[in-house]
Design an enzyme around this catalytic site. Structure first.
Site, PDB file in Angstrom:
ATOM      1  NE  ARG A 233      -4.282  -1.413   0.096  1.00 60.12           N
ATOM      2  CZ  ARG A 233      -4.405  -2.456  -0.729  1.00 60.12           C
ATOM      3  NH1 ARG A 233      -3.457  -2.737  -1.598  1.00 60.12           N
ATOM      4  NH2 ARG A 233      -5.493  -3.214  -0.688  1.00 60.12           N
ATOM      5  CD  GLU A 262      -3.139   3.262  -5.056  1.00 56.92           C
ATOM      6  OE1 GLU A 262      -1.946   2.935  -5.034  1.00 56.92           O
ATOM      7  OE2 GLU A 262      -4.076   2.444  -5.189  1.00 56.92           O
ATOM      8  CG  HIS A 294      -3.271  -0.755  -6.921  1.00 54.34           C
ATOM      9  ND1 HIS A 294      -3.589  -0.105  -5.756  1.00 54.34           N
ATOM     10  CD2 HIS A 294      -3.357  -2.080  -6.629  1.00 54.34           C
ATOM     11  CE1 HIS A 294      -3.846  -1.003  -4.814  1.00 54.34           C
ATOM     12  NE2 HIS A 294      -3.704  -2.195  -5.327  1.00 54.34           N
TER      13      HIS A 294
END
Ligand code: NAD
Length: 330
Positions: A233, A262, A294
């Site tokens: 993360r 993000e 991601h």
């Protein structure tokens, strides 16, 4: 059940429709979920949300008021959900605890190999008729020390793959697992892992303890020129500190699949817009930084499993009032 699916892309719809087989009424919405977009859920009894949806107290209160009783997260992490507010509003949270650790682990290796051997740069050069090797020098992975932070499902697959490359593997996890030692990895302190590793890869969840786990102090104890890889993360690393480390050379190279801010950027096409996030824009300027948006989870197998487990959570909630994989506060 009527389910409002947020942050929908074409692939979400394809895989969820296949798993649903018309059992539940799935209403798809492109916007991400937040207090502002919660009214879109209308009269749905369940909401299906993803990693960058903001399930804060305001959003949850709004959903509860309109009759939502289940949030089915189509991801493993739940750091974006205010669990206390969910419980106070009588909303159950379900997640997909595991869908393909291989997908994330294999992407991690893709990042390490690309960053090291610079195949992304070589690809463009060769297409332009430039066969110079200047700037493409890498190192053998064989014999290097790799530190794996977080030895859960993904960390263990990474360790298994690294064994195949002949790496020395160090591990750090507050809950050591004998299976990991059987794989040939050695549990050490955070300080020893940081100090000895040529490559550090993060596979822990984002919690108050792991927030900015890699900060200025941590970077100052790393082996000079370390390769840092984060597919966990974004906020597990302090982006400001990492940029300073790249500028000083303390960090030799960096690969990120996740980024602190993000949610404003990822999963959407911003190619015709100005990127206003100066930190992200700065990261893009380094030749020794590799960023992906991601996508570590993004394989056919993972999307199939995510959709099937999400639908199983919804089925179970519809039949018993409890999903198969509830998120609890302890
Ligand atoms: P997991 O729960 O199986 O393993 C997490 C491990 O981290 C556990 O062994 C736990 O003990 C350890 N841990 C907890 N606190 C720690 C700390 N302070 N320091 C070191 N280790 C700590 O989870 P997983 O399935 O292996 O996933 C790991 C993380 O990867 C997830 O939490 C998620 O944030 C991330 N993830 C990213 C993607 C992606 O597409 N980039 C996809 C899935 C998961």
């Amino acid at each position: 059940m009527r389910v409002a699916v947020f942050s929908t892309t074409s692939y979400d719809r394809r895989f969820l429709d296949a798993a649903n087989a018309h059992r539940h009424e799935l209403d798809y919405y492109e916007p991400s979920l937040s207090a502002a977009t919660a009214p879109l859920a209308g009269e749905a009894q369940a909401v299906c949300a993803f990693v960058n949806d903001t399930l804060d107290a305001r959003c949850l209160a709004h959903l509860a008021k309109n009759g939502v009783r289940l949030i089915a997260l189509r991801c493993a992490g739940f750091n974006n959900v205010d669990l206390k507010a969910a419980s106070a509003n009588g909303i159950m949270i379900a997640r997909v605890p595991a869908y393909s650790p291989h997908a994330v682990a294999e992407h991690t290796l893709a990042l390490i190999l690309t960053l090291n051997r610079k195949t992304h740069r070589a690809y463009n050069r060769v297409r332009e008729g430039n066969f110079s090797l200047e700037g493409l020098l890498g190192f053998d992975l064989h014999g290097k020390t790799v530190g794996v932070i977080g030895t859960g499902k993904i960390g263990q697959v990474v360790l298994r793959i690294l064994q195949g490359f002949g790496c020395h593997c160090l591990a750090f996890d507050p809950y050591p697992n004998p299976d990991v030692e059987a794989l040939g990895a050695r549990y050490v302190s955070k300080a020893e892992l940081l100090g000895q590793s040529h490559i550090i890869t993060l596979h822990c969840p984002l919690t108050p303890e792991t927030h900015h786990f890699i900060d200025k102090a941590a970077i100052s104890t790393c082996r000079p020129g370390v390769m840092l890889v984060n597919t966990s993360r974004g906020s597990v690393i302090d982006t400001h500190a990492v940029i300073a480390g790249l500028k000083s050379g303390a960090i030799g190279s960096l690969a990120l699949d996740v980024y602190e801010e993000e949610s404003e950027l990822f999963f959407r096409d911003h190619s015709a817009e100005i990127i206003r996030d100066d930190l992200f824009a700065r990261l893009l300027t380094f030749p020794n930084v590799l960023l992906t948006g991601h996508q570590a989870f993004f394989t056919q197998e993972a999307l199939t499993n995510i959709s099937e487990i999400t639908l199983a959570n919804i089925d179970s909630f519809a039949q018993t009032g409890r999903p198969v994989h509830p998120v609890t506060m302890d």
